[in-house]
Design a protein around this motif. Structure first.
Motif, PDB file in Angstrom:
ATOM      1  N   ALA A   1     -47.043  18.393  61.252  1.00  0.00           N
ATOM      2  CA  ALA A   1     -47.903  17.789  62.178  1.00  0.00           C
ATOM      3  C   ALA A   1     -48.846  16.594  61.084  1.00  0.00           C
ATOM      4  O   ALA A   1     -49.109  16.886  60.169  1.00  0.00           O
ATOM      5  N   VAL A   2     -49.212  15.758  62.111  1.00  0.00           N
ATOM      6  CA  VAL A   2     -49.925  14.752  61.292  1.00  0.00           C
ATOM      7  C   VAL A   2     -51.255  14.408  62.426  1.00  0.00           C
ATOM      8  O   VAL A   2     -50.933  14.186  63.498  1.00  0.00           O
ATOM      9  N   THR A   3     -52.446  14.204  61.819  1.00  0.00           N
ATOM     10  CA  THR A   3     -53.644  13.931  62.821  1.00  0.00           C
ATOM     11  C   THR A   3     -54.263  12.798  62.277  1.00  0.00           C
ATOM     12  O   THR A   3     -54.458  12.362  61.038  1.00  0.00           O
ATOM     13  N   VAL A   4     -54.711  11.852  63.099  1.00  0.00           N
ATOM     14  CA  VAL A   4     -55.893  10.685  62.811  1.00  0.00           C
ATOM     15  C   VAL A   4     -56.896  11.037  63.943  1.00  0.00           C
ATOM     16  O   VAL A   4     -56.791  10.731  65.202  1.00  0.00           O
ATOM     17  N   VAL A   5     -58.038  11.442  63.466  1.00  0.00           N
ATOM     18  CA  VAL A   5     -59.107  11.798  64.295  1.00  0.00           C
ATOM     19  C   VAL A   5     -60.329  10.597  63.756  1.00  0.00           C
ATOM     20  O   VAL A   5     -60.778  10.940  62.803  1.00  0.00           O
ATOM     21  N   GLY A   6     -60.638  10.014  64.573  1.00  0.00           N
ATOM     22  CA  GLY A   6     -61.812   8.937  64.581  1.00  0.00           C
ATOM     23  C   GLY A   6     -61.736   7.664  63.681  1.00  0.00           C
ATOM     24  O   GLY A   6     -62.600   6.999  63.691  1.00  0.00           O
ATOM     25  N   ALA A   7     -60.345   7.662  63.289  1.00  0.00           N
ATOM     26  CA  ALA A   7     -60.097   6.117  62.485  1.00  0.00           C
ATOM     27  C   ALA A   7     -59.202   5.243  63.348  1.00  0.00           C
ATOM     28  O   ALA A   7     -58.870   4.285  62.534  1.00  0.00           O
ATOM     29  N   LEU A   8     -58.818   5.408  64.478  1.00  0.00           N
ATOM     30  CA  LEU A   8     -58.157   4.448  65.309  1.00  0.00           C
ATOM     31  C   LEU A   8     -59.218   3.506  65.990  1.00  0.00           C
ATOM     32  O   LEU A   8     -59.443   3.881  67.183  1.00  0.00           O
ATOM     33  N   SER A   9     -59.381   2.458  65.477  1.00  0.00           N
ATOM     34  CA  SER A   9     -60.404   1.576  66.010  1.00  0.00           C
ATOM     35  C   SER A   9     -60.280   0.238  65.201  1.00  0.00           C
ATOM     36  O   SER A   9     -59.943   0.343  64.055  1.00  0.00           O
ATOM     37  N   ASP A  10     -60.996  -1.051  65.712  1.00  0.00           N
ATOM     38  CA  ASP A  10     -61.124  -2.285  65.059  1.00  0.00           C
ATOM     39  C   ASP A  10     -61.772  -1.923  63.849  1.00  0.00           C
ATOM     40  O   ASP A  10     -62.875  -1.310  63.647  1.00  0.00           O
ATOM     41  N   GLY A  11     -61.137  -2.702  62.749  1.00  0.00           N
ATOM     42  CA  GLY A  11     -61.664  -2.362  61.382  1.00  0.00           C
ATOM     43  C   GLY A  11     -61.322  -1.318  60.465  1.00  0.00           C
ATOM     44  O   GLY A  11     -61.652  -1.147  59.293  1.00  0.00           O
ATOM     45  N   GLN A  12     -60.687  -0.404  61.111  1.00  0.00           N
ATOM     46  CA  GLN A  12     -59.898   0.786  60.428  1.00  0.00           C
ATOM     47  C   GLN A  12     -58.424   0.841  60.283  1.00  0.00           C
ATOM     48  O   GLN A  12     -58.047  -0.049  60.079  1.00  0.00           O
ATOM     49  N   ILE A  13     -57.981   1.763  60.933  1.00  0.00           N
ATOM     50  CA  ILE A  13     -56.192   1.949  61.014  1.00  0.00           C
ATOM     51  C   ILE A  13     -55.762   0.960  62.064  1.00  0.00           C
ATOM     52  O   ILE A  13     -56.401   1.191  63.291  1.00  0.00           O
ATOM     53  N   PRO A  14     -54.984  -0.135  61.938  1.00  0.00           N
ATOM     54  CA  PRO A  14     -54.626  -0.699  62.997  1.00  0.00           C
ATOM     55  C   PRO A  14     -53.729  -0.007  63.892  1.00  0.00           C
ATOM     56  O   PRO A  14     -52.886   0.918  63.292  1.00  0.00           O
ATOM     57  N   TYR A  15     -53.494  -0.326  65.031  1.00  0.00           N
ATOM     58  CA  TYR A  15     -52.543   0.625  65.736  1.00  0.00           C
ATOM     59  C   TYR A  15     -51.015   0.167  65.487  1.00  0.00           C
ATOM     60  O   TYR A  15     -49.981   0.997  65.751  1.00  0.00           O
TER      61      TYR A  15
ATOM     62  N   THR B   1     -75.439  -0.850  62.082  1.00  0.00           N
ATOM     63  CA  THR B   1     -75.368  -1.767  61.268  1.00  0.00           C
ATOM     64  C   THR B   1     -73.815  -2.085  60.791  1.00  0.00           C
ATOM     65  O   THR B   1     -73.500  -2.978  60.062  1.00  0.00           O
ATOM     66  N   SER B   2     -73.331  -1.162  61.219  1.00  0.00           N
ATOM     67  CA  SER B   2     -71.600  -1.318  61.295  1.00  0.00           C
ATOM     68  C   SER B   2     -70.980  -2.110  62.329  1.00  0.00           C
ATOM     69  O   SER B   2     -69.873  -2.542  62.200  1.00  0.00           O
ATOM     70  N   HIS B   3     -71.594  -1.985  63.427  1.00  0.00           N
ATOM     71  CA  HIS B   3     -71.296  -2.794  64.525  1.00  0.00           C
ATOM     72  C   HIS B   3     -70.618  -4.170  64.382  1.00  0.00           C
ATOM     73  O   HIS B   3     -71.641  -4.865  63.805  1.00  0.00           O
ATOM     74  N   GLY B   4     -69.622  -4.578  64.726  1.00  0.00           N
ATOM     75  CA  GLY B   4     -69.130  -6.016  64.519  1.00  0.00           C
ATOM     76  C   GLY B   4     -68.349  -6.220  63.074  1.00  0.00           C
ATOM     77  O   GLY B   4     -67.824  -7.042  62.985  1.00  0.00           O
ATOM     78  N   ILE B   5     -68.324  -4.923  62.360  1.00  0.00           N
ATOM     79  CA  ILE B   5     -67.535  -5.089  61.000  1.00  0.00           C
ATOM     80  C   ILE B   5     -66.108  -4.921  61.509  1.00  0.00           C
ATOM     81  O   ILE B   5     -65.741  -3.746  61.967  1.00  0.00           O
ATOM     82  N   THR B   6     -65.207  -6.024  61.237  1.00  0.00           N
ATOM     83  CA  THR B   6     -63.871  -5.811  61.541  1.00  0.00           C
ATOM     84  C   THR B   6     -63.060  -5.920  60.247  1.00  0.00           C
ATOM     85  O   THR B   6     -61.885  -5.566  60.004  1.00  0.00           O
ATOM     86  N   ASP B   7     -63.680  -6.437  59.075  1.00  0.00           N
ATOM     87  CA  ASP B   7     -63.103  -6.671  58.011  1.00  0.00           C
ATOM     88  C   ASP B   7     -62.839  -5.296  57.211  1.00  0.00           C
ATOM     89  O   ASP B   7     -63.619  -4.442  57.122  1.00  0.00           O
ATOM     90  N   LEU B   8     -61.516  -4.891  56.810  1.00  0.00           N
ATOM     91  CA  LEU B   8     -61.375  -3.546  56.384  1.00  0.00           C
ATOM     92  C   LEU B   8     -62.035  -3.240  54.878  1.00  0.00           C
ATOM     93  O   LEU B   8     -62.697  -1.933  54.988  1.00  0.00           O
TER      94      LEU B   8
END
Length: 244
Positions: A133-147, A17-24
């Protein structure tokens, strides 16, 4: 309170149901609704990223983990913190954009500091050169954290500190992955950091639809691949004295 445990098909349908959601804002709302069931559901998907990322970070760490201060960006419910504590990292700060996910992380009791922050529209609530150190695990994708937010991760990392980033390599995320890798390369070419390792993982998590499965025969059946990127921030260059 978590719902009765969902089976794989139910979890796949829910995430679908979340596929295609790009609005933050819509994405954050989805995670708010998912927070109470998140840990159970990603367990059903055999989600490997928190463990794999923590292991990669620890393998390159040059000082005592007990004395290090780490920032877990988009910390979710705290799954990365569980793995980091297993490896001896005990001074953890976390930031997360979903209030409900942040509440679950708070109840885990593994972070010394937690903040609500939507990275991208907002800067990280930390001074420059602050974390080992800084980690970003699982949130680098469209609709989440921008590159485009990667330089902000670098800002809060100490010179010589590590940054551990992950992204999925399923078909729908490939354009984002390519753009992210281009951003990482630009920062390396600019002398901002040095690559320590890039690791591709075939069994990242179970696919949530047939369309997400890669065509490669080398990938494990039913799983999508993912990638881990580990970089070390460039050490500060000592100022040259004028001398006489």
């Amino acid at each position: 309170m978590a719902s009765p445990r969902r089976n794989l098909a139910q979890v796949q349908a829910w995430i679908g149901t979340s596929h295609g959601i790009t609005d933050l804002n819509q994405k954050i709302s989805f995670y708010d609704q998912w927070a109470s069931d998140y840990d159970q559901d990603v367990g059903t998907l055999d989600y490997q990223a928190p463990r794999l990322a923590a292991d990669c970070l620890a393998s390159a760490f040059l000082s005592s983990p007990q004395e290090a201060l780490l920032l877990d960006v988009a910390c979710g419910t705290g799954l990365v913190a569980v793995e980091l504590q297993r490896l001896g990292f005990c001074n953890l700060h976390g930031v997360e954009g979903s209030k409900s996910m942040l509440e679950v992380a708070k109840n885990r009791g593994l972070y010394q500091q937690l903040s609500l922050c939507v990275l991208g529209p907002e800067p990280l609530p930390a001074p420059s050169d602050h974390y080992d150190a800084v980690t970003v695990v699982g949130a680098l994708s469209d609709g989440q954290i921008p590159y485009s937010a990667v330089p902000e991760l670098l800002r809060v990392t100490k010179p010589g500190g590590l940054l551990c980033l992950t992204t999925r390599a399923n078909s729908s995320n490939l354009p984002y992955k390519e753009a992210l890798e281009a951003q990482l390369a630009r920062l390396e070419q600019a002398g901002k950091w040095n690559r320590v390792l890039v690791r591709t993982v075939d069994q990242w998590e179970r696919a949530t639809s047939e369309q997400e499965l890669p065509p490669s025969a080398g990938s494990s059946p039913g799983f999508i691949p993912g990638a881990i990127y580990l970089y070390r921030k460039q050490e500060a260059v000592p100022a040259q004295g004028t001398g006489f």
